[in-house]
Design a protein around this motif. Sequence first.
Motif, PDB file in Angstrom:
ATOM      1  N   GLU A   1       0.832  -1.200   0.000  1.00 50.73           N
ATOM      2  CA  GLU A   1       0.000   0.000   0.000  1.00 50.73           C
ATOM      3  C   GLU A   1       0.867   1.250   0.000  1.00 50.73           C
ATOM      4  O   GLU A   1       0.555   2.227  -0.653  1.00 50.73           O
ATOM      5  N   ARG A   2       1.939   1.214   0.775  1.00 49.50           N
ATOM      6  CA  ARG A   2       2.820   2.382   0.824  1.00 49.50           C
ATOM      7  C   ARG A   2       3.407   2.664  -0.549  1.00 49.50           C
ATOM      8  O   ARG A   2       3.468   3.802  -0.975  1.00 49.50           O
ATOM      9  N   THR A   3       3.815   1.647  -1.252  1.00 51.76           N
ATOM     10  CA  THR A   3       4.414   1.879  -2.562  1.00 51.76           C
ATOM     11  C   THR A   3       3.363   2.330  -3.569  1.00 51.76           C
ATOM     12  O   THR A   3       3.633   3.172  -4.411  1.00 51.76           O
ATOM     13  N   ALA A   4       2.148   1.793  -3.470  1.00 49.46           N
ATOM     14  CA  ALA A   4       1.083   2.215  -4.384  1.00 49.46           C
ATOM     15  C   ALA A   4       0.738   3.674  -4.137  1.00 49.46           C
ATOM     16  O   ALA A   4       0.565   4.453  -5.077  1.00 49.46           O
ATOM     17  N   THR A   5       0.660   4.050  -2.881  1.00 50.94           N
ATOM     18  CA  THR A   5       0.371   5.442  -2.551  1.00 50.94           C
ATOM     19  C   THR A   5       1.488   6.348  -3.047  1.00 50.94           C
ATOM     20  O   THR A   5       1.235   7.418  -3.595  1.00 50.94           O
ATOM     21  N   ALA A   6       2.714   5.922  -2.873  1.00 51.34           N
ATOM     22  CA  ALA A   6       3.844   6.726  -3.338  1.00 51.34           C
ATOM     23  C   ALA A   6       3.817   6.875  -4.852  1.00 51.34           C
ATOM     24  O   ALA A   6       4.116   7.943  -5.386  1.00 51.34           O
ATOM     25  N   ARG A   7       3.422   5.788  -5.557  1.00 47.16           N
ATOM     26  CA  ARG A   7       3.348   5.862  -7.020  1.00 47.16           C
ATOM     27  C   ARG A   7       2.271   6.850  -7.462  1.00 47.16           C
ATOM     28  O   ARG A   7       2.470   7.631  -8.386  1.00 47.16           O
ATOM     29  N   VAL A   8       1.126   6.820  -6.798  1.00 46.13           N
ATOM     30  CA  VAL A   8       0.043   7.734  -7.166  1.00 46.13           C
ATOM     31  C   VAL A   8       0.468   9.175  -6.919  1.00 46.13           C
ATOM     32  O   VAL A   8       0.253  10.055  -7.754  1.00 46.13           O
ATOM     33  N   ARG A   9       1.067   9.442  -5.774  1.00 45.00           N
ATOM     34  CA  ARG A   9       1.515  10.797  -5.475  1.00 45.00           C
ATOM     35  C   ARG A   9       2.554  11.270  -6.492  1.00 45.00           C
ATOM     36  O   ARG A   9       2.523  12.414  -6.939  1.00 45.00           O
ATOM     37  N   ALA A  10       3.468  10.396  -6.856  1.00 44.56           N
ATOM     38  CA  ALA A  10       4.489  10.773  -7.826  1.00 44.56           C
ATOM     39  C   ALA A  10       3.862  11.049  -9.183  1.00 44.56           C
ATOM     40  O   ALA A  10       4.241  12.005  -9.868  1.00 44.56           O
ATOM     41  N   SER A  11       2.884  10.236  -9.585  1.00 46.43           N
ATOM     42  CA  SER A  11       2.262  10.467 -10.892  1.00 46.43           C
ATOM     43  C   SER A  11       1.453  11.758 -10.895  1.00 46.43           C
ATOM     44  O   SER A  11       1.411  12.459 -11.894  1.00 46.43           O
ATOM     45  N   LEU A  12       0.836  12.097  -9.759  1.00 44.98           N
ATOM     46  CA  LEU A  12       0.096  13.356  -9.680  1.00 44.98           C
ATOM     47  C   LEU A  12       1.042  14.545  -9.740  1.00 44.98           C
ATOM     48  O   LEU A  12       0.724  15.577 -10.323  1.00 44.98           O
ATOM     49  N   ALA A  13       2.185  14.401  -9.116  1.00 42.27           N
ATOM     50  CA  ALA A  13       3.151  15.498  -9.122  1.00 42.27           C
ATOM     51  C   ALA A  13       3.731  15.708 -10.514  1.00 42.27           C
ATOM     52  O   ALA A  13       4.046  16.836 -10.901  1.00 42.27           O
ATOM     53  N   GLU A  14       3.863  14.632 -11.293  1.00 47.29           N
ATOM     54  CA  GLU A  14       4.468  14.726 -12.615  1.00 47.29           C
ATOM     55  C   GLU A  14       3.443  14.982 -13.721  1.00 47.29           C
ATOM     56  O   GLU A  14       3.829  15.283 -14.849  1.00 47.29           O
ATOM     57  N   SER A  15       2.144  14.853 -13.420  1.00 54.12           N
ATOM     58  CA  SER A  15       1.147  14.984 -14.484  1.00 54.12           C
ATOM     59  C   SER A  15       1.135  16.412 -15.016  1.00 54.12           C
ATOM     60  O   SER A  15       1.238  17.371 -14.264  1.00 54.12           O
TER      61      SER A  15
END
Length: 126
Positions: free
Chosen positions: A64-78
């Motif tokens: 879950e931590r890695t999935a959350t980190a991936r979502v946050r990173a994709s939002l920051a880069e979108s």
Amino acid sequence: MNPLPLILVLAVLPPPANVLRKCVAADGAVSYQALPCAAGSEQRWVQPVKPDPAPVPRAAAPAERTATARVRASLAESPRPRRDPRRERCEAARRKADEQRDRLWNRLSFDQRSELDARVARACAR
């Protein structure tokens, strides 16, 4: 160590609030309280109260931590959303009409106000 001071302190403290009492005063006022009823009040019933258990915080699983980190990173880069020229044209027409109404509010005739509304409608319909 002398336990007498501790016993005296505990004797002075009110009882723990593990019961709920219904008290009725002489004038008929009803109160629900943890403390004993006041003088002149009648205690109708006593109900034991069990406090809710304290919530236990749940640690996030590593996945879950890695999935959350991936979502946050994709939002920051979108990238920022593309501008819609149709919407911008409509908003510009509304702003211009509002400015004219604010500036000339008491000098505009009904026909002139209707024309402002029609311009906005045409700009937003395209």
